[in-house]
Design a protein around this motif. Structure first.
Motif, PDB file in Angstrom:
ATOM      1  N   UNK A 114       0.831  -1.202   0.000  1.00  0.00           N
ATOM      2  CA  UNK A 114       0.000   0.000   0.000  1.00  0.00           C
ATOM      3  C   UNK A 114       0.864   1.248   0.000  1.00  0.00           C
ATOM      4  N   UNK A 115       0.297   2.327  -0.526  1.00  0.00           N
ATOM      5  CA  UNK A 115       0.963   3.621  -0.436  1.00  0.00           C
ATOM      6  C   UNK A 115       1.000   4.052   1.021  1.00  0.00           C
ATOM      7  N   UNK A 116       1.946   4.907   1.361  1.00  0.00           N
ATOM      8  CA  UNK A 116       2.030   5.431   2.717  1.00  0.00           C
ATOM      9  C   UNK A 116       0.739   6.167   3.046  1.00  0.00           C
ATOM     10  N   UNK A 117       0.243   5.981   4.272  1.00  0.00           N
ATOM     11  CA  UNK A 117      -0.983   6.633   4.702  1.00  0.00           C
ATOM     12  C   UNK A 117      -1.649   5.860   5.817  1.00  0.00           C
ATOM     13  N   UNK A 118      -2.869   6.297   6.170  1.00  0.00           N
ATOM     14  CA  UNK A 118      -3.653   5.655   7.220  1.00  0.00           C
ATOM     15  C   UNK A 118      -4.874   5.018   6.574  1.00  0.00           C
ATOM     16  N   UNK A 119      -5.113   3.755   6.891  1.00  0.00           N
ATOM     17  CA  UNK A 119      -6.202   2.992   6.296  1.00  0.00           C
ATOM     18  C   UNK A 119      -7.143   2.500   7.393  1.00  0.00           C
ATOM     19  N   UNK A 120      -8.440   2.475   7.104  1.00  0.00           N
ATOM     20  CA  UNK A 120      -9.444   1.900   7.992  1.00  0.00           C
ATOM     21  C   UNK A 120      -9.725   0.486   7.503  1.00  0.00           C
ATOM     22  N   UNK A 121      -9.418  -0.504   8.331  1.00  0.00           N
ATOM     23  CA  UNK A 121      -9.566  -1.900   7.948  1.00  0.00           C
ATOM     24  C   UNK A 121     -10.703  -2.524   8.759  1.00  0.00           C
ATOM     25  N   UNK A 122     -11.698  -3.080   8.066  1.00  0.00           N
ATOM     26  CA  UNK A 122     -12.812  -3.784   8.699  1.00  0.00           C
ATOM     27  C   UNK A 122     -12.587  -5.281   8.502  1.00  0.00           C
ATOM     28  N   UNK A 123     -12.561  -6.021   9.591  1.00  0.00           N
ATOM     29  CA  UNK A 123     -12.356  -7.466   9.563  1.00  0.00           C
ATOM     30  C   UNK A 123     -13.690  -8.135   9.818  1.00  0.00           C
ATOM     31  N   UNK A 124     -14.145  -8.946   8.836  1.00  0.00           N
ATOM     32  CA  UNK A 124     -15.503  -9.493   8.882  1.00  0.00           C
ATOM     33  C   UNK A 124     -15.510 -10.981   8.573  1.00  0.00           C
ATOM     34  N   UNK A 125     -16.619 -11.623   8.976  1.00  0.00           N
ATOM     35  CA  UNK A 125     -16.867 -13.013   8.625  1.00  0.00           C
ATOM     36  C   UNK A 125     -18.270 -13.101   8.033  1.00  0.00           C
ATOM     37  N   UNK A 146     -25.087 -16.795  10.925  1.00  0.00           N
ATOM     38  CA  UNK A 146     -25.255 -15.474  11.533  1.00  0.00           C
ATOM     39  C   UNK A 146     -25.198 -14.322  10.540  1.00  0.00           C
ATOM     40  N   UNK A 147     -24.883 -14.593   9.289  1.00  0.00           N
ATOM     41  CA  UNK A 147     -24.751 -13.531   8.295  1.00  0.00           C
ATOM     42  C   UNK A 147     -23.398 -12.855   8.409  1.00  0.00           C
ATOM     43  N   UNK A 148     -23.296 -11.645   7.876  1.00  0.00           N
ATOM     44  CA  UNK A 148     -22.033 -10.908   7.915  1.00  0.00           C
ATOM     45  C   UNK A 148     -21.878 -10.243   9.274  1.00  0.00           C
ATOM     46  N   UNK A 149     -20.762 -10.532   9.924  1.00  0.00           N
ATOM     47  CA  UNK A 149     -20.464  -9.976  11.233  1.00  0.00           C
ATOM     48  C   UNK A 149     -19.131  -9.243  11.173  1.00  0.00           C
ATOM     49  N   UNK A 150     -19.118  -8.003  11.638  1.00  0.00           N
ATOM     50  CA  UNK A 150     -17.860  -7.267  11.748  1.00  0.00           C
ATOM     51  C   UNK A 150     -17.219  -7.662  13.068  1.00  0.00           C
ATOM     52  N   UNK A 151     -16.049  -8.283  12.973  1.00  0.00           N
ATOM     53  CA  UNK A 151     -15.342  -8.726  14.171  1.00  0.00           C
ATOM     54  C   UNK A 151     -14.580  -7.586  14.814  1.00  0.00           C
ATOM     55  N   UNK A 152     -13.990  -6.741  13.970  1.00  0.00           N
ATOM     56  CA  UNK A 152     -13.183  -5.653  14.502  1.00  0.00           C
ATOM     57  C   UNK A 152     -12.858  -4.667  13.391  1.00  0.00           C
ATOM     58  N   UNK A 153     -12.690  -3.422  13.755  1.00  0.00           N
ATOM     59  CA  UNK A 153     -12.159  -2.427  12.830  1.00  0.00           C
ATOM     60  C   UNK A 153     -10.845  -1.928  13.421  1.00  0.00           C
ATOM     61  N   UNK A 154      -9.878  -1.709  12.549  1.00  0.00           N
ATOM     62  CA  UNK A 154      -8.543  -1.325  12.999  1.00  0.00           C
ATOM     63  C   UNK A 154      -7.976  -0.273  12.060  1.00  0.00           C
ATOM     64  N   UNK A 155      -7.080   0.538  12.579  1.00  0.00           N
ATOM     65  CA  UNK A 155      -6.319   1.480  11.770  1.00  0.00           C
ATOM     66  C   UNK A 155      -5.019   0.798  11.363  1.00  0.00           C
TER      67      UNK A 155
END
Length: 171
Positions: free
Chosen positions: A91-102, A107-116
């Motif tokens: 990735x290019x240098x910078x800050x990214x918002x990452x959503x980790x899902x299953x 249970x359908x789509x579940x967001x386990x965690x969001x991280x920078x």
């Protein structure tokens, strides 16, 4: 009836075990020259159908990592260890918002965690002191390099003059 009630209670308890995973980025100090993974290590999933086959999508600075929990067969009702690597890429240098899902068929789509995710500029592999640079003709520069202590000089070498960089082939 008591066995059915106990089995139902056990099923509810197993379903209630959240996929509370411990995620990390590998390598932890990412630069714009490293290949990055989102990793889950040794966590416990609520049944035998652990999430797999991660898909990574990116829109601008938003990144979504989606694992699928397969349901093509009956899943054993047993807490199961879950480890996985999801390739995010370079990735290019910078800050990214990452959503980790299953995406789980139950249970359908579940967001386990969001991280920078912070990606830094790579540090130059070699810093040239001004005293070893001399101009031989206009538009050219001669750089004398010595390799101390087994330091490998990258080829091609990227030379920075102020904020401008140029790739240089060593001769």
């Amino acid at each position: 009836m008591r066995i059915l009630g106990s089995a139902l209670l056990l099923g509810v308890l197993l379903a209630a075990v959240a996929a509370h995973a411990s995620f990390e980025f590998v390598p932890p100090a990412s630069t714009n020259q490293t290949f990055i993974f989102a990793a889950v290590r040794g966590e416990i999933w609520r049944d035998g159908c652990v999430p797999a086959n991660p898909r990574v999508t990116r829109t601008g600075t938003a990144i979504e990592v989606m694992w699928s929990a397969p349901r093509h067969t009956a899943c054993p009702l047993a807490l199961t260890e879950w480890s996985s690597n999801a390739p995010i890429g370079v990735l290019d240098a910078g800050v990214y918002d990452v959503a980790l899902k299953v995406d789980d068929a139950v249970l359908g789509v579940t967001t386990l965690r969001t991280m920078k995710l912070i990606v830094d500029e790579a540090a130059p592999a070699l810093v040239v002191e001004p005293r070893v640079v001399r101009a031989s003709t206009p538009g050219t520069a001669r750089i004398s390099l010595c390799s101390y202590f087994g330091l490998a000089v990258p080829d091609p070498l990227v030379v920075m003059v102020g904020d401008t960089g140029a790739s240089v082939k060593l001769s």
